[in-house]
Design a protein around this motif. Structure first.
Motif, PDB file in Angstrom:
ATOM      1  N   MET A 130       4.684   0.171  -1.610  1.00  0.00           N
ATOM      2  CA  MET A 130       3.467   0.309  -2.423  1.00  0.00           C
ATOM      3  C   MET A 130       3.471   1.602  -3.241  1.00  0.00           C
ATOM      4  O   MET A 130       3.061   1.618  -4.395  1.00  0.00           O
ATOM      5  N   ILE A 131       3.961   2.692  -2.631  1.00  0.00           N
ATOM      6  CA  ILE A 131       3.958   3.994  -3.310  1.00  0.00           C
ATOM      7  C   ILE A 131       4.973   4.006  -4.457  1.00  0.00           C
ATOM      8  O   ILE A 131       4.703   4.551  -5.532  1.00  0.00           O
ATOM      9  N   LYS A 132       6.142   3.386  -4.232  1.00  0.00           N
ATOM     10  CA  LYS A 132       7.240   3.452  -5.202  1.00  0.00           C
ATOM     11  C   LYS A 132       7.203   2.340  -6.250  1.00  0.00           C
ATOM     12  O   LYS A 132       8.026   2.330  -7.150  1.00  0.00           O
ATOM     13  N   SER A 133       6.278   1.371  -6.134  1.00  0.00           N
ATOM     14  CA  SER A 133       6.262   0.249  -7.089  1.00  0.00           C
ATOM     15  C   SER A 133       6.038   0.773  -8.495  1.00  0.00           C
ATOM     16  O   SER A 133       5.154   1.586  -8.739  1.00  0.00           O
ATOM     17  N   LYS A 134       6.858   0.291  -9.435  1.00  0.00           N
ATOM     18  CA  LYS A 134       6.811   0.809 -10.803  1.00  0.00           C
ATOM     19  C   LYS A 134       6.050  -0.106 -11.759  1.00  0.00           C
ATOM     20  O   LYS A 134       5.854   0.247 -12.915  1.00  0.00           O
ATOM     21  N   ASN A 135       5.651  -1.293 -11.249  1.00  0.00           N
ATOM     22  CA  ASN A 135       4.872  -2.229 -12.053  1.00  0.00           C
ATOM     23  C   ASN A 135       5.495  -2.502 -13.431  1.00  0.00           C
ATOM     24  O   ASN A 135       4.848  -2.452 -14.467  1.00  0.00           O
ATOM     25  N   PHE A 171       5.123  -7.562   1.102  1.00  0.00           N
ATOM     26  CA  PHE A 171       5.959  -6.503   0.526  1.00  0.00           C
ATOM     27  C   PHE A 171       7.445  -6.849   0.601  1.00  0.00           C
ATOM     28  O   PHE A 171       8.266  -6.253  -0.097  1.00  0.00           O
ATOM     29  N   LEU A 172       7.814  -7.822   1.462  1.00  0.00           N
ATOM     30  CA  LEU A 172       9.188  -8.315   1.519  1.00  0.00           C
ATOM     31  C   LEU A 172       9.361  -9.570   0.670  1.00  0.00           C
ATOM     32  O   LEU A 172      10.393  -9.776   0.033  1.00  0.00           O
ATOM     33  N   ILE A 173       8.340 -10.435   0.673  1.00  0.00           N
ATOM     34  CA  ILE A 173       8.440 -11.720  -0.021  1.00  0.00           C
ATOM     35  C   ILE A 173       8.452 -11.544  -1.534  1.00  0.00           C
ATOM     36  O   ILE A 173       9.286 -12.145  -2.230  1.00  0.00           O
ATOM     37  N   ILE A 174       7.552 -10.703  -2.058  1.00  0.00           N
ATOM     38  CA  ILE A 174       7.426 -10.585  -3.523  1.00  0.00           C
ATOM     39  C   ILE A 174       8.728 -10.081  -4.173  1.00  0.00           C
ATOM     40  O   ILE A 174       9.213 -10.708  -5.124  1.00  0.00           O
ATOM     41  N   PRO A 175       9.349  -8.987  -3.666  1.00  0.00           N
ATOM     42  CA  PRO A 175      10.638  -8.582  -4.264  1.00  0.00           C
ATOM     43  C   PRO A 175      11.700  -9.678  -4.152  1.00  0.00           C
ATOM     44  O   PRO A 175      12.508  -9.858  -5.069  1.00  0.00           O
ATOM     45  N   ALA A 176      11.705 -10.413  -3.034  1.00  0.00           N
ATOM     46  CA  ALA A 176      12.689 -11.486  -2.854  1.00  0.00           C
ATOM     47  C   ALA A 176      12.506 -12.574  -3.912  1.00  0.00           C
ATOM     48  O   ALA A 176      13.487 -13.070  -4.479  1.00  0.00           O
ATOM     49  N   LEU A 177      11.267 -12.938  -4.201  1.00  0.00           N
ATOM     50  CA  LEU A 177      11.006 -13.990  -5.193  1.00  0.00           C
ATOM     51  C   LEU A 177      11.364 -13.514  -6.600  1.00  0.00           C
ATOM     52  O   LEU A 177      11.855 -14.296  -7.420  1.00  0.00           O
ATOM     53  N   VAL A 178      11.127 -12.232  -6.881  1.00  0.00           N
ATOM     54  CA  VAL A 178      11.460 -11.691  -8.203  1.00  0.00           C
ATOM     55  C   VAL A 178      12.975 -11.604  -8.385  1.00  0.00           C
ATOM     56  O   VAL A 178      13.520 -11.993  -9.427  1.00  0.00           O
ATOM     57  N   ILE A 179      13.670 -11.116  -7.345  1.00  0.00           N
ATOM     58  CA  ILE A 179      15.121 -10.884  -7.449  1.00  0.00           C
ATOM     59  C   ILE A 179      15.924 -12.171  -7.270  1.00  0.00           C
ATOM     60  O   ILE A 179      16.851 -12.458  -8.028  1.00  0.00           O
ATOM     61  N   LEU A 180      15.557 -12.963  -6.237  1.00  0.00           N
ATOM     62  CA  LEU A 180      16.375 -14.131  -5.884  1.00  0.00           C
ATOM     63  C   LEU A 180      16.018 -15.396  -6.664  1.00  0.00           C
ATOM     64  O   LEU A 180      16.869 -16.238  -6.894  1.00  0.00           O
ATOM     65  N   ALA A 181      14.748 -15.541  -7.052  1.00  0.00           N
ATOM     66  CA  ALA A 181      14.341 -16.734  -7.803  1.00  0.00           C
ATOM     67  C   ALA A 181      14.013 -16.406  -9.259  1.00  0.00           C
ATOM     68  O   ALA A 181      13.694 -17.302 -10.035  1.00  0.00           O
ATOM     69  N   LYS A 182      14.100 -15.109  -9.625  1.00  0.00           N
ATOM     70  CA  LYS A 182      13.802 -14.653 -10.993  1.00  0.00           C
ATOM     71  C   LYS A 182      12.390 -15.053 -11.428  1.00  0.00           C
ATOM     72  O   LYS A 182      12.155 -15.360 -12.600  1.00  0.00           O
ATOM     73  N   LYS A 245      -3.373   0.736  -5.413  1.00  0.00           N
ATOM     74  CA  LYS A 245      -2.242   0.312  -4.577  1.00  0.00           C
ATOM     75  C   LYS A 245      -1.438   1.509  -4.089  1.00  0.00           C
ATOM     76  O   LYS A 245      -1.065   1.590  -2.921  1.00  0.00           O
ATOM     77  N   LYS A 246      -1.189   2.463  -4.990  1.00  0.00           N
ATOM     78  CA  LYS A 246      -0.415   3.646  -4.600  1.00  0.00           C
ATOM     79  C   LYS A 246      -1.189   4.492  -3.587  1.00  0.00           C
ATOM     80  O   LYS A 246      -0.629   4.966  -2.602  1.00  0.00           O
ATOM     81  N   GLY A 247      -2.497   4.664  -3.844  1.00  0.00           N
ATOM     82  CA  GLY A 247      -3.331   5.428  -2.910  1.00  0.00           C
ATOM     83  C   GLY A 247      -3.399   4.762  -1.547  1.00  0.00           C
ATOM     84  O   GLY A 247      -3.327   5.427  -0.504  1.00  0.00           O
ATOM     85  N   PHE A 248      -3.507   3.432  -1.557  1.00  0.00           N
ATOM     86  CA  PHE A 248      -3.535   2.688  -0.297  1.00  0.00           C
ATOM     87  C   PHE A 248      -2.194   2.803   0.420  1.00  0.00           C
ATOM     88  O   PHE A 248      -2.139   2.847   1.654  1.00  0.00           O
ATOM     89  N   GLY A 249      -1.110   2.868  -0.343  1.00  0.00           N
ATOM     90  CA  GLY A 249       0.216   3.045   0.250  1.00  0.00           C
ATOM     91  C   GLY A 249       0.304   4.324   1.062  1.00  0.00           C
ATOM     92  O   GLY A 249       0.852   4.338   2.166  1.00  0.00           O
ATOM     93  N   TRP A 250      -0.276   5.419   0.538  1.00  0.00           N
ATOM     94  CA  TRP A 250      -0.284   6.689   1.272  1.00  0.00           C
ATOM     95  C   TRP A 250      -1.125   6.571   2.538  1.00  0.00           C
ATOM     96  O   TRP A 250      -0.768   7.114   3.584  1.00  0.00           O
TER      97      TRP A 250
END
Length: 266
Positions: A130-135, A171-182, A245-250
Motif C-alpha cells: 500500500m505504501i509503495k503503490s505508484k498508481n 494485495f497479492l491478487i491485484i498485482p497478479a491479475l495486472v502482471i499475469l493476465a494483463k 491508501k498510503k496513510g492506511f498502509g503506515w
C-alpha cells in the motif's frame, strides 16, 4: 456492554469504511479487532474474518458487475485453485495443526501465537504494497493475455494464505491479475473483489463444519461492516482514496509490529 467491546463494534464499521474508501485493505483489520478488542480465539477470529471479508467483498463485486468492470474469465481461472486451497486449508490443515508447536529459549509457540505472528507478517507485506503503490496509469483498452499456469499457481498460494490468516489477499491478487493476465488496474481491482468474496465464503464453509459459530454476533458484526462500506463509498466522492491508501498502509505497518510485540510479551 464494556467500552472495549463497543470499540470492537466501531472497528467493524471502520473495516467497511476503509473498504469503501480505498477498495481494499479493511479486511486486514478484522482479525486484530476480533482478537484484541472482542477477545475471540485466533482460530475463530480467522473464520469470522472469512465471512466478514466474503460478504463485504461481495457487496463491492456486485457494484462492479453493474459497471461491467469484472473480467469473469480471469476470475474463474484464478478462483478455482484458490477455492480449493482455501477450503482444504480451513477444513483440514488448520484443525491438523497441534495446539503446541515448539519452544524457543523457553518461550512456547502455540497454534494461536503462530497464527497471529504469521498474520502480522502478512500485514507488514500488505502495508509495503500500500505504501509503495505508484498508481501508474494503465491502458484500459489493451489486450488481455492469460498466463494460465502462473495464474493457477498464484491462485493456490493466495487461497492457502487466505485460509490461514482469514484476510482477503487483495494485495497479492491485484498485482497478479495486472502482471499475469494483463488486466487494466480498474478491472483487476473489480475482478479481485469477486475472487475474494467467493473464496472467502467457501473457506468459511470449511469452518462451519469444524467450529461452533455465534451467528447473532457474526451477522451483527458483518452488518456494521457493510454499513461502513456504503458510508465509505459516499465519502469517496469527497476524499482522495489514493492518499488515504498510503496513510492506511503506515497504520497497518504499525499494527503488524504491535501484534508481533504483543504476542512475544504475553
Amino acid at each position: 456492554m464494556e467500552i472495549i467491546e463497543i470499540l470492537g463494534y466501531v472497528g467493524a464499521l471502520i473495516i467497511g469504511l476503509v473498504l469503501g474508501l480505498i477498495g481494499g485493505g479493511g479486511s486486514i483489520l478484522t482479525v486484530p479487532v476480533l482478537v484484541y478488542l472482542l477477545s475471540e480465539d485466533p482460530v475463530i477470529a480467522t473464520a469470522y474474518s472469512l465471512f466478514v471479508v466474503g460478504v463485504s467483498s461481495l457487496v463491492g463485486a456486485f457494484r462492479n458487475m453493474q459497471k461491467k468492470l469484472v473480467d469473469f474469465r480471469t476470475a474463474i481461472v484464478f478462483a478455482i485453485p484458490a477455492f480449493i486451497a482455501v477450503y482444504v486449508t480451513r477444513k483440514f490443515l488448520i484443525p491438523f495443526i497441534p495446539d503446541e508447536l515448539f519452544s524457543v529459549g523457553g518461550f512456547l509457540i502455540t497454534k494461536n501465537i503462530a497464527i497471529m505472528l504469521f498474520f502480522a507478517v502478512i500485514m507488514i507485506l500488505a502495508s509495503y504494497s500500500m505504501i509503495k503503490s505508484k498508481n501508474k496509469a494503465t491502458d484500459e483498452h489493451q489486450t488481455i493475455q492469460y498466463n494460465y499456469p502462473l495464474i493457477i499457481i498464484e491462485g493456490f498460494v493466495v487461497g492457502t494464505l487466505t485460509g490461514i490468516v482469514g484476510a482477503g489477499g487483495g494485495f497479492l491478487i491485484i498485482p497478479a491479475l495486472v502482471i499475469l493476465a494483463k488486466l487494466p488496474m480498474k478491472k483487476a481491482v473489480a475482478t479481485s473483489l469477486l475472487i475474494i468474496a467467493i473464496k472467502s465464503l467457501i473457506g468459511f464453509i470449511g469452518d462451519v463444519q469444524n467450529l461452533e459459530i455465534e451467528w447473532n454476533f457474526l451477522l451483527s458484526f458483518t452488518a456494521l461492516s457493510v454499513v461502513g462500506i456504503f458510508i465509505g463509498i459516499w465519502l469517496n466522492k469527497f476524499i482522495d482514496g489514493k492518499k488515504l491508501k498510503k496513510g492506511f498502509g503506515w497504520f497497518v505497518l504499525v499494527m503488524g509490529i504491535y501484534i508481533i510485540f504483543k504476542e512475544f510479551t504475553k
